[in-house]
Motif scaffolding. Structure first.
Motif, short mmCIF file in Angstrom:
data_model
loop_
_atom_site.label_atom_id
_atom_site.label_comp_id
_atom_site.label_asym_id
_atom_site.label_seq_id
_atom_site.Cartn_x
_atom_site.Cartn_y
_atom_site.Cartn_z
N ALA A 82 -0.18 4.83 13.10
CA ALA A 82 1.28 4.73 13.10
C ALA A 82 1.88 5.69 14.13
N PHE A 83 1.30 6.88 14.21
CA PHE A 83 1.77 7.87 15.19
C PHE A 83 1.52 7.39 16.61
N ASP A 84 0.35 6.80 16.84
CA ASP A 84 0.02 6.29 18.17
C ASP A 84 1.03 5.24 18.61
N VAL A 85 1.30 4.26 17.73
CA VAL A 85 2.20 3.17 18.08
C VAL A 85 3.64 3.66 18.18
N ALA A 86 4.06 4.49 17.24
CA ALA A 86 5.43 5.02 17.29
C ALA A 86 5.64 5.87 18.54
N ALA B 96 1.41 20.26 9.21
CA ALA B 96 2.40 21.34 9.12
C ALA B 96 3.08 21.55 10.48
N LEU B 97 3.36 20.42 11.14
CA LEU B 97 4.00 20.44 12.45
C LEU B 97 5.01 19.30 12.53
N LYS B 98 6.07 19.53 13.25
CA LYS B 98 7.02 18.47 13.53
C LYS B 98 6.58 17.78 14.82
N GLN C 222 4.50 7.16 6.96
CA GLN C 222 3.22 7.58 7.53
C GLN C 222 3.42 8.80 8.45
N ILE C 223 4.48 8.79 9.23
CA ILE C 223 4.74 9.89 10.15
C ILE C 223 5.09 11.16 9.37
N ARG C 224 5.92 11.02 8.32
CA ARG C 224 6.25 12.20 7.51
C ARG C 224 5.00 12.78 6.87
N PRO D 160 -6.50 13.84 9.55
CA PRO D 160 -5.47 13.05 8.85
C PRO D 160 -5.98 11.63 8.59
N PRO D 161 -5.33 10.89 7.69
CA PRO D 161 -5.71 9.49 7.46
C PRO D 161 -5.58 8.67 8.74
#
Length: 297
Positions: free
Chosen positions: A15-19, A51-53, A42-44, A8-9
Motif C-alpha cells: 500500500a505504501f509503494d502504490v500510494a 514510529a515514523l511519519k 494500512q499506511i497508518r 512490517p506486513p
C-alpha cells in the motif's frame, strides 16, 4: 542491545509503494482494488510500526516526509526485484532456453540464427553457452546440445544432429606455396593449434599414419572456437568438425590441408527431457535444428 525491528506486513508495504507512486490514497485504492479507507489504514499501521511519519497529508493529496521519501525508494526497488525474479521463473509460451557448448554457439548457432528468427519471429530464444552439465528443471533449460555418445541418461531424449567429422584446417595464406594435401612431415614443421579435446595424436595416427610424431610447435586453447579463430588468423593448423567450418570453406577463408578425416567419437546431439510436455515454441526450435542437421534419421 537494540531490539531488532521486525519487518512490517507485506500488505502495508505494498500500500505504501502504490500510494507513494500516486501520492494519493484514492488513486492507490483504485490500483489495489480496495477502498480508500483501507489504504489509509494500512499506511497508518505502517507509520505506527515504524514510529515514523511517512506522508504529510494535504487537501490536494500527499507529500513525502524526508524519511518517507528515502524509505519509498528502497521499498519500491525491493518490489521491482521481486517482480523481475518472479517473471523469470514463469514460463512464457514463446520463450525457449537452449544450452549449447561455446564453440557450437559461436561457429554454428549464431551464424544460423537469422534463419530461425525469420521463420519464427515470435520465439524468444535464450542461449546459454557453457560446457557445464546443467539441469533441465533446476536451470530452466528446454533444450541442450552436447557432444558425446548415447546414452545420456534414462530421462533424456537424444537426437543425433552432426557427426564429429574432424578435419585439419588452415588459412589459405598460411599454406600458400605448399601442395595440398600436405605431406605428413609438414605437420611436424608447422604450428599445430590444439584445443581441450587433444585430438592431434589420434588424427596424425589414424589419418596420416604417423605413430611416433613429436610436436615442436603447438599453441593450446581452452575452446575449439579459439583454435578455429587462430587458424583463420593464419597462426597454424587446427582441427575442427567439418560442419562447424563449412561456411569458412565456401567463403575461401579456410582450406582443408590433410588428405582425410576421422570421427572423434564425440558427435553433437540435441537433448530434451523425455516424456515432458513441450510447448509449441520448444517443438518449433527442435524441428528447426533437426531440419538443419545433415544426419538422416
Amino acid at each position: 542491545m537494540t531490539e531488532k525491528l521486525h519487518l512490517p506486513p507485506v500488505n502495508a508495504l505494498k500500500a505504501f509503494d502504490v500510494a507513494g507512486r500516486h501520492l494519493n490514497f484514492r488513486a492507490a485504492a483504485e490500483e489495489l482494488g480496495v477502498s480508500q479507507g483501507a489504504v489509509a489504514q494500512q499506511i497508518r499501521g505502517l507509520e505506527a510500526h515504524l514510529a515514523l511519519k511517512l506522508f504529510d497529508r494535504h487537501s490536494k493529496g500527499l507529500a513525502f516526509t524526508a524519511e518517507g521519501r528515502g524509505y519509498h525508494q528502497q521499498v519500491s526497488a525491493a518490489f521491482a526485484m521481486l517482480q523481475e525474479a518472479t517473471l523469470r521463473l514463469a514460463p512464457t509460451p514463446s520463450k525457449v532456453t537452449i544450452s549449447v557448448t561455446p564453440t557450437f554457439a559461436a561457429k554454428w548457432l549464431i551464424p544460423n540464427l537469422p534463419n530461425l528468427t525469420a521463420l519464427h519471429p515470435e520465439i524468444d530464444l535464450r542461449v546459454l553457452a557453457t560446457d557445464s552439465v546443467l539441469s533441465f528443471h533446476g536451470d530452466g533449460i528446454d533444450l541442450a546440445i552436447r557432444q558425446g555418445a548415447p546414452p545420456f541418461g534414462a530421462a533424456i531424449d537424444a537426437r543425433l544432429l552432426f557427426h564429429s567429422d574432424i578435419v585439419a584446417i588452415a588459412a589459405p595464406t598460411f599454406v600458400q606455396g605448399r601442395d595440398l594435401p600436405l605431406a605428413a612431415h609438414a605437420f611436424g614443421e608447422l604450428p599445430l593449434l590444439q584445443d581441450m579435446h587433444d585430438l592431434w595424436p589420434a588424427f596424425l595416427r589414424d589419418v596420416l599414419g604417423v605413430r611416433d610424431w613429436v610436436g615442436k610447435n603447438r599453441l593450446s586453447f581452452s575452446q575449439t572456437s579459439l583454435s578455429i579463430d587462430a587458424a583463420l588468423a593464419g597462426q597454424g593448423i587446427a582441427l575442427a568438425s567439418r560442419f562447424l567450418v563449412e561456411q569458412d570453406f565456401l567463403a575461401g577463408r579456410l582450406v582443408e590441408v590433410a588428405g582425410g578425416s576421422f570421427n572423434g567419437g564425440r558427435d553433437f546431439h540435441l537433448l530434451a527431457q523425455k516424456n515432458a510436455t513441450r510447448r509449441q515454441a520448444v517443438t518449433a526450435v527442435m524441428e528447426w535444428l533437426l531440419g538443419k542437421s545433415e544426419v538422416q534419421s
